[in-house]
Each structure stands twice: as structure tokens, then as C-alpha cells.
Design a protein around this motif. Structure first.
Motif, mmCIF file in Angstrom:
data_model
loop_
_atom_site.group_PDB
_atom_site.id
_atom_site.type_symbol
_atom_site.label_atom_id
_atom_site.label_comp_id
_atom_site.label_asym_id
_atom_site.label_seq_id
_atom_site.Cartn_x
_atom_site.Cartn_y
_atom_site.Cartn_z
ATOM 1 N N UNK A 1 0.835 -1.204 0.000
ATOM 2 C CA UNK A 1 0.000 0.000 0.000
ATOM 3 C C UNK A 1 0.871 1.256 0.000
ATOM 4 N N UNK A 2 1.932 1.237 0.792
ATOM 5 C CA UNK A 2 2.817 2.408 0.866
ATOM 6 C C UNK A 2 3.539 2.641 -0.463
ATOM 7 N N UNK A 3 3.874 1.524 -1.145
ATOM 8 C CA UNK A 3 4.522 1.657 -2.459
ATOM 9 C C UNK A 3 3.570 2.312 -3.453
ATOM 10 N N UNK A 4 2.322 1.854 -3.415
ATOM 11 C CA UNK A 4 1.355 2.372 -4.368
ATOM 12 C C UNK A 4 1.024 3.840 -4.139
ATOM 13 N N UNK A 5 1.014 4.296 -2.900
ATOM 14 C CA UNK A 5 0.681 5.713 -2.671
ATOM 15 C C UNK A 5 1.922 6.604 -2.640
ATOM 16 N N UNK A 6 3.094 6.001 -2.924
ATOM 17 C CA UNK A 6 4.303 6.789 -3.085
ATOM 18 C C UNK A 6 5.040 7.126 -1.807
ATOM 19 N N UNK A 7 4.618 6.555 -0.652
ATOM 20 C CA UNK A 7 5.269 6.901 0.619
ATOM 21 C C UNK A 7 6.350 5.917 1.041
ATOM 22 N N UNK A 8 6.559 4.859 0.247
ATOM 23 C CA UNK A 8 7.531 3.834 0.648
ATOM 24 C C UNK A 8 8.879 4.077 0.002
ATOM 25 N N UNK A 9 9.908 3.543 0.640
ATOM 26 C CA UNK A 9 11.272 3.567 0.100
ATOM 27 C C UNK A 9 11.747 2.128 -0.044
#
Length: 574
Positions: free
Chosen positions: A69-77
Motif C-alpha cells: 500500500x505504501x509503495x502504491x501511494x508513493x510513501x515507501x522507500x
């Protein structure tokens, strides 16, 4: 090109590394063949994000789902992390996932990375950790694991942490008599029973040697801990087959509960105080910690030190109390009672330093000192032609523990040319309740064959007296003072005294009544057929220099102006 691809796949297989990517716009997932092999799925199977999540162990899935989910919303590293997975065949594996995110125009477009099977590395690390935290003999968690567990609980402010410390009794005797291999089997048996009986109520640790501990999981109460400890004592005490021998294991338990923000060290120390007190005063039982134990233990330590000092300075001396014939009042023996002469010259009885006898080493050295002095005194009385009968010595369980009691007695008396028929040993039932009944009986039987007499002291105050009379080499029964004190006013005490006298006659044993202090007591015992009497009526314990005066004063025709300890018994014993 095909050769190059084959070499690449071979490299992946050898390194157990596979590559993956996920198109974040379409959700398409591409795996290399090695990842399929790692997770146990058919090569080429089309995968959705939920199916990928399903490859992970249950406790990992929410973390992976949140990561996607974090990858998809751009907040993940990117990450570099190890996960536990489960194959469809139920096999547990560990993988290292290293991933990064490709961005186009500042937006995440592709997740890519590698998955490496690190199962062998993780299992090796687990084996190392287990070896560092497990006891190799019993398989239980060890002291290091115990310390870590205690620190975690106290740091987390866990409510009412209950701690039991457990000592396996008589392990040294088992090692000495049956061998260390049997001792190890005994420890394994105790460990197994502790673990089995505790179940899910807590965790068992072996701290080393003969000591175990139990940390209770649920909030503890003194009542529940006491009930559990007594249950463990009873369960572990059942006969155990070890190395071809049947052993009745025994444990002593001390317990404590954390109060407020108590640290691990304080809780452990409190439980240790309770265990120490139980071992010194009520071995084979359970004692719960209370603050007063600290002062009581401090007093015991002080007394032990004082006695050790008195031994070093030769201030432990015997005093002798006469034992007279009931029929004519003539002296038949003396009981040697240990006294301590303080540095100021005052003499104190053993009741004032009895705590010292709980230290096996101190008790052993007291006996050594008493043997030497009693043998020397007997030699002196023999040389003076005094008729004193024999001298009795009290012996404790500590005197049997090293297996050299017979050697010590024989050496002390033989070196002075004294026959062993001049010595009587007094043993109490507590000696036989230490798990050494056979060794005690064998030693006493050998000494009896050399002329020594054995008396069973404080008879009637224990709870296995009749059994001991049947199985142990005893010549004389000594009725405890508590029954003599009350026999003229209490029918039950009188009945017990009569029963003992009748029993002794049938077993061809003699009887000594202790604590006789009145003419009425003496006359009643004479009527019932008692053999010998002992008590203040006939003399208080006296130093060796007074024994000669006492004996001389009792010879017919002697009119020396000697201070007699009590009224002459012959006046009323006919």
C-alpha cells in the motif's frame, strides 16, 4: 543467447537468489524461476499481490500488505529485510527481500528487487542462539535465558511476577555414592517432571548445578504460588528409576513476588533468601519470602561466624549430664552436650547457637571437636578409676554425609586406647528423614559390632518412629521431655509413655526418660518399668572437672563437702 540465459538461471539456482518486479500501474508481477522454487509454487504461475502476500507466514502478512500500500501511494522507500515464509507443502523457510522503487516523472512506476533463500543461515543462527540459551544436559533454558527473561518482564512492568527457586536435595550424595552419570539422570528426571507439571503456567530454567527456577506467566499470588510449589514437591518426590537404581528425588523451594517497580536483581535475591531459609530450616518444603527473613538470615550468618571463631579458638567444649538407673539411682552414663565459651568466659548452651548446626561444614567440625574432647575426658576418668558407665554423643545428618563417621570415631578412641563400649551415639528421626536411611543404618550397625551403643533420641516427636524401630539398629529409646513434662496431668502423654515402655520390652530395648525434674515423675516411671532417667533432678550439664566430684560424692560412705547438683535420688528410689 540461450546459453547466456541458462548460465544466468544456474547462477540464480546456486545462489538461491531470484529477481522480481511489479508494474505498479497494472499490478502485473513477474518472478524469475528461482523465486517460484523458493516459495514452492509451479514455475510460471501468474501471481496477484494477494497471492504473493499469502506466501508469507501469517505474522508477516499484514506488514507486507502495508508495504505494498505504501509503495502504491508513493510513501515507501527501498527495503532490505528478512521474512519467514511457508510453502504450500508446509515447509518453513526464511527469505531476504531487497527491493527498490523506480520512479517516472516523480511517481512510482515499478517495484523491483531480489529474493534470496536464507533458510540455512537463519537455522544456523537459531542453533547458535539455542546453544547459548539452553542447558545442554536437560534441554531447559539456561541462566542466560533466565536473566534475559527476567529483565524483559521487569522492564515491561509486568504485574506481580512470581519467581520460584528450586534446589535438588542430596545431589552430592547421589554423585558420590552412585556416580555422576546417575546424578545427571536424576537432574534430567527432575527437569522433565518440572516442565511437564508446570505446563503453560510458566517457564522452567536450569540455573546450573542442582538449582532450577520457575517464572510464572500469570500475575502471581502467595496462595497460588504456595499451592503450586507444594504440588511440585509432591510430584517430583515420587520414585524415579535412574541408572538401575530407584531414587526418591526431593526438592526445596523458595518463592517471591515482585512488588511495585522491583528490578530483576531484587526479586531474585528475595527468592534466594527464601530458598536459603528453607534449606537451612525446613529442607524439602516451601518457604515464601517475607521481609523478616533478611534479619533472620543475617542473625544466622552472624551465629555461624561466632561458632566458627569459637572452633578456631578451641572454645567449643562438652558439658556432661548424668543418666541414672531408675532402680537404684546409680550413674549409668553421661550425655555430652556441646557448649560454647564466649570470649568473656560465659558459657552458652546449644539452643543459643543452634542455627549454626544447619551449616554442614560447621556441624562436621563441631563433631570433630567433641570427639576429641570426649575421648580425652573418658581417658582421664578411666585413669582415675571412676565408674561413669558410658558417654553419649548426639550426631546429626551432617556427620553421615561425608561417609567417614566410623573412621573418625574409631581413630579418636583407638588413639587413646578406649574401647567403643564406652561410647553411645544418639540419633534423632531427622537423621533418617534426609534420604540416607540405608547409609545411616549400615554405619551404625558396623559400630555396634565394635561395642558401641545406639539410642534413638526425642522419640515420639517425629512421624515415622515405629518404622525406624523396626528397620534401624537401636539399643535404647529416649522418650522426649515433652511427654515426661505432662504425663502426670495429661492422659494422652501418659498413654504414650506407657506404650513406648511396653513396646521397648517386646523389642528387648531399654528406655531412658528425658527431662525428669520431680520425685513424682521419677516414682511413676519406676512403677512403669523405665530403665534409666535423665533430667535436672539428677544433675544439670556440668564441665568435665565437675564430673569427678559428682561421681565421688555418690559413692557409698563418701562425706566430702561437695556441692551436689540436686537431691540425692537414692533417697526416694529405694
Amino acid at each position: 543467447m540461450e546459453l547466456k540465459q541458462a548460465r544466468f538461471e544456474q547462477t540464480e539456482r546456486s545462489a538461491k537468489v531470484g529477481g522480481f518486479e511489479m508494474d505498479l500501474a497494472t499490478g502485473t508481477i513477474i518472478w524469475s524461476d528461482q523465486i517460484y522454487r523458493t516459495v514452492g509454487l509451479p514455475v510460471g504461475k501468474r501471481m496477484t499481490s494477494e497471492e504473493v502476500i499469502g506466501c508469507y507466514a501469517p505474522e508477516e502478512r499484514e506488514s507486507v500488505r502495508r508495504r505494498i500500500r505504501d509503495v502504491l501511494d508513493g510513501s515507501a522507500a527501498g527495503i532490505d529485510k528478512e521474512y519467514r515464509i511457508m510453502t504450500p507443502q508446509g515447509e518453513e523457510r526464511w527469505v531476504r527481500v531487497v527491493s527498490d522503487i523506480e520512479r517516472l516523472s516523480g511517481k512510482p512506476s515499478r517495484l523491483f528487487g531480489i529474493v534470496q533463500d536464507v533458510s540455512e543461515k537463519v537455522r544456523y543462527e537459531q542453533r547458535l542462539l539455542q546453544a547459548a540459551n539452553a542447558d545442554p544436559l536437560t534441554g531447559l533454558a539456561n541462566r542466560a535465558a533466565f536473566n534475559a527473561h527476567m529483565e524483559r518482564l521487569t522492564a515491561a512492568d509486568a504485574p506481580s511476577i512470581g519467581l520460584l527457586l528450586i534446589d535438588v536435595d542430596r545431589l552430592k550424595q547421589v554423585n558420590d555414592i552412585l556416580g555422576h552419570a546417575t546424578g545427571d539422570l536424576l537432574l534430567k528426571g527432575v527437569a522433565s517432571r518440572l516442565d511437564e507439571r508446570l505446563g503453560k503456567r510458566g517457564k522452567v530454567f536450569r540455573l546450573g548445578g542442582d538449582e532450577f527456577s520457575v517464572i510464572l506467566d500469570a500475575p502471581a499470588s502467595a496462595r497460588r504460588m504456595g499451592s503450586l510449589a507444594r504440588h511440585l514437591i509432591e510430584y517430583i518426590g515420587r520414585p524415579l528409576q535412574v541408572g538401575g537404581s530407584t531414587i526418591n528425588p526431593a526438592i526445596t523451594v523458595g518463592g517471591a513476588i515482585s512488588e511495585g517497580r522491583m528490578d530483576a536483581a531484587t526479586l531474585s535475591q528475595n527468592a534466594d533468601f527464601a530458598l536459603y531459609h528453607a534449606k537451612e530450616t525446613r529442607r524439602g518444603s516451601y518457604i515464601h519470602y517475607e521481609p523478616s527473613l533478611r534479619s533472620r538470615i543475617a542473625r544466622r550468618i552472624q551465629i555461624v561466624r561466632e561458632v566458627e571463631s569459637a572452633l578456631t579458638e578451641h572454645r567449643m567444649v562438652p558439658h556432661y549430664q548424668p543418666i541414672v538407673a531408675c532402680a537404684d539411682g546409680q550413674v549409668r552414663a553421661f550425655e555430652a552436650l556441646v557448649r560454647m565459651r564466649r570470649s568473656d568466659g560465659s558459657i552458652v548452651s546449644a539452643t543459643q547457637f543452634h542455627e549454626a548446626f544447619t551449616d554442614p561444614s560447621v556441624a562436621y567440625h563441631i563433631m570433630t571437636r567433641m570427639l576429641e574432647q570426649v575421648a580425652a575426658d573418658i581417658r582421664g576418668w578411666i585413669d582415675r578409676g571412676l565408674e561413669f558407665g558410658r558417654v553419649s554423643l548426639n550426631i546429626s545428618a551432617s556427620d553421615f554425609m561425608r561417609g567417614d563417621l566410623e573412621t573418625r570415631i574409631v581413630a579418636a578412641f583407638a588413639s587413646r586406647g578406649i574401647p567403643l563400649d564406652k561410647l553411645m551415639l544418639e540419633v534423632t528421626e531427622t537423621v533418617f528423614l534426609q534420604g540416607m536411611e540405608d547409609a545411616v543404618a549400615t554405619t551404625l550397625q558396623r559400630l555396634r559390632k565394635k561395642g558401641l551403643t545406639v539410642a534413638l533420641d526425642d522419640f515420639g516427636t517425629g512421624y515415622a518412629s515405629l518404622t525406624h524401630l523396626r528397620s534401624l539398629p537401636v539399643d535404647i529409646i529416649k522418650i522426649d521431655k515433652s511427654f515426661i513434662d505432662t504425663m502426670l496431668v495429661d492422659e494422652s502423654s501418659l498413654a504414650i509413655v506407657e506404650l513406648v515402655l511396653n513396646l521397648a520390652r517386646k523389642l528387648d530395648m531399654k528406655v531412658t526418660a528425658e527431662g525428669v525434674e520431680s520425685h513424682r515423675q521419677a516414682m511413676r516411671l519406676l512403677e512403669m518399668g523405665c530403665t534409666t532417667l535423665q533430667g535436672y533432678m539428677f544433675g544439670k550439664p556440668m564441665g568435665r572437672e565437675r564430673v569427678g566430684e559428682y561421681l565421688c560424692a555418690r559413692k557409698p560412705g563418701v562425706t566430702e563437702n561437695v556441692e551436689r547438683p540436686q537431691e540425692e535420688p537414692r533417697r526416694f528410689l529405694g
